[in-house]
Write an enzyme that holds these catalytic residues in place. Structure first.
Site, PDB file in Angstrom:
ATOM      1  N   SER A 133       2.601  10.364   9.503  1.00 54.32           N
ATOM      2  CA  SER A 133       2.324   9.973  10.886  1.00 54.32           C
ATOM      3  C   SER A 133       2.825   8.560  11.148  1.00 54.32           C
ATOM      4  CB  SER A 133       0.807  10.027  11.086  1.00 54.32           C
ATOM      5  OG  SER A 133       0.443   9.413  12.293  1.00 54.32           O
ATOM      6  N   TYR A 158      -8.408   7.893   8.784  1.00 54.66           N
ATOM      7  CA  TYR A 158      -7.373   8.926   8.894  1.00 54.66           C
ATOM      8  C   TYR A 158      -5.993   8.345   8.549  1.00 54.66           C
ATOM      9  CZ  TYR A 158      -3.752  11.760  10.957  1.00 54.66           C
ATOM     10  OH  TYR A 158      -2.592  12.472  11.130  1.00 54.66           O
ATOM     11  N   LYS A 162      -3.120   9.019   5.283  1.00 51.94           N
ATOM     12  CA  LYS A 162      -1.670   9.281   5.338  1.00 51.94           C
ATOM     13  C   LYS A 162      -0.930   8.253   4.476  1.00 51.94           C
ATOM     14  CE  LYS A 162      -1.784  12.908   7.875  1.00 51.94           C
ATOM     15  NZ  LYS A 162      -1.565  14.212   7.269  1.00 51.94           N
TER      16      LYS A 162
END
Ligand code: NAD
Ligand code: WQD
Length: 348
Positions: A133, A158, A162
């Site tokens: 991302s 989150y 990643k």
């Protein structure tokens, strides 16, 4: 190369019942791959697999289980060691939820990745495409942001999963002879033109496009625009929105790149965006134009953790992958609206 009895290359798509995964399964099948989906339906439902069948004429093989389960993942690999490649979408993705329950996110996003890697190592499956991302860049110092731009301290759990996943991959690929392409998506929006698959947010949407379409259909009173005092031309934040169908095509290109031994190294990273940034107000205007609907919205304070502006330098992905996003913001909003209207008719 490993082929099935029907001479189709077999690709595993984890999270293939989800938003980006389902569009990618469609694209893979349309490009002649045989697709197997693993999904625990935490954030999706089995009807999506039927819909993929309606669009492509082929219902993908579907295994419903949790990739955090090491034994189940291992058994899957034991009977599917002939995979030509894996696209690993399965992860949790809600930024706010990740801050409330960090361990839920670390466990799901990291353990599932490690179980996949373990399976690839043990059963000699070589090629992995990983969903990363643009969140790994935080607020970049220079725009547009390149793949070589520094990864900044994560603003959310989150985002941190990643970053950690990318690090796990960076060190694991060489050790186990696994080739990986990490794709850093910018802001995926829109839906398949058939309006048979699209984004299905749980509860109140966090993301802009589904909030816009749910407001327009009457499920929400009005859109709250988070902040009007950013240092941007109209004061609202800027993002690189990319059509999910363009994104799906890029995954097919990435899989073919690995199968065709065209990669430049064992671990490659590409930005997937359009290279153009649009503000929140521009996104609203685009929606209003294509839907012919006036969107009720009000300005509220900034949302914590939001960055001011980010858009991709896509030149490396365009050149190396021979891929370019084709669809513009109006196409994204038009398809998102068509999907929301189909949902309202009970089409999901
Ligand atoms: P999604 O939630 O629609 O799809 C993810 C799918 O994975 C869901 O169907 C879910 O049920 C499944 N899943 C989750 N954990 C699982 C597990 N442990 N075992 C089996 N299945 C599991 O999300 P999406 O928007 O399609 O995102 C796909 C990937 O792309 C994710 O890794 C996400 O972090 C990443 N990504 C998404 C965006 C975005 O804005 N949508 C942006 C950048 C990156
Ligand atoms: C876009 C813009 C909001 C909702 C998130 C994740 C990121 C990535 C993509 C996975 C922002 C504004 C939004 C609303 C608003 N996901 N907005 N009112 O924040 O760029 O990125 O999704 O990797 O990690 O953080 O996307 O769609 O939430 O917001 O004004 O009700 O719309 O402030 O400027 P974001 P978004």
């Amino acid at each position: 190369m490993k082929k099935t009895s029907e001479q189709k290359l077999k690709v595993l798509v984890t999270g293939g019942a989800g938003y980006i995964g389902s569009h990618t399964v469609v694209a893979l099948q349309q490009h002649g791959f045989r697709v197997i989906v693993i999904d625990n339906l935490f954030n999706s439902h089995a009807g999506v697999i039927d819909r993929i069948g309606e669009i492509t004429g082929v219902k993908p093989e579907f295994h419903e289980f949790d990739l955090v389960d090491t034994d189940k993942t291992d058994s899957f690999f034991a009977s599917n060691a002939d995979l030509a490649g894996i696209i690993h979408f399965a992860a949790y993705k809600a930024v706010g939820e990740s801050m409330e329950n960090p361990l839920m996110y670390y466990r799901n996003n990291l353990v599932s990745l490690m179980n996949i890697l373990e399976g690839m190592r043990n059963y000699k499956v070589a090629n992995l495409v990983f969903s990363s991302s643009c969140t790994v860049y935080g607020q970049p110092d220079e725009l547009p942001v390149k793949e070589t731009s520094p990864v900044k301290e994560a603003l959310s759990v989150y985002g941190n999963t990643k970053q950690m996943s990318e690090e796990i991959l960076r060190f694991s690929v060489g050790a186990y002879g696994i080739k990986t392409i990490a794709l850093r998506y910018f802001n995926p929006v829109g839906a398949h033109e058939s309006a048979l698959i699209g984004e299905l947010p749980r509860g109140v949407p966090n993301n802009l496009a589904p909030f816009i379409t749910q407001t327009a259909i009457g499920r929400r009173d009005r859109l709250s625009v988070f902040g009007s005092d950013y240092n941007t031309p109209d004061g609202t934040p800027i993002r690189d929105y990319i059509h999910v169908v363009d994104l799906a095509e890029a995954h097919v290109v990435a899989v073919n790149r690995m199968i065709g031994n065209k990669t430049k190294s064992d671990y490659e990273i590409f930005n997937l965006g359009t290279g153009k940034g649009y503000s929140v107000l521009e996104a609203i205007r685009s929606f209003e134009k294509v839907s012919g609907q006036k969107l009720p919205y009000k300005f509220v304070g900034r949302r914590s953790g939001d960055i001011e502006q980010v858009w991709a330098d896509t030149s490396y992905a365009n050149r190396e992958l021979g891929w370019k996003a084709e669809k513009d913001l109006d196409d994204m909003m038009r398809s998102a609206w068509k999907w929301e209207q189909a949902l309202a008719k009970g089409n999901k």
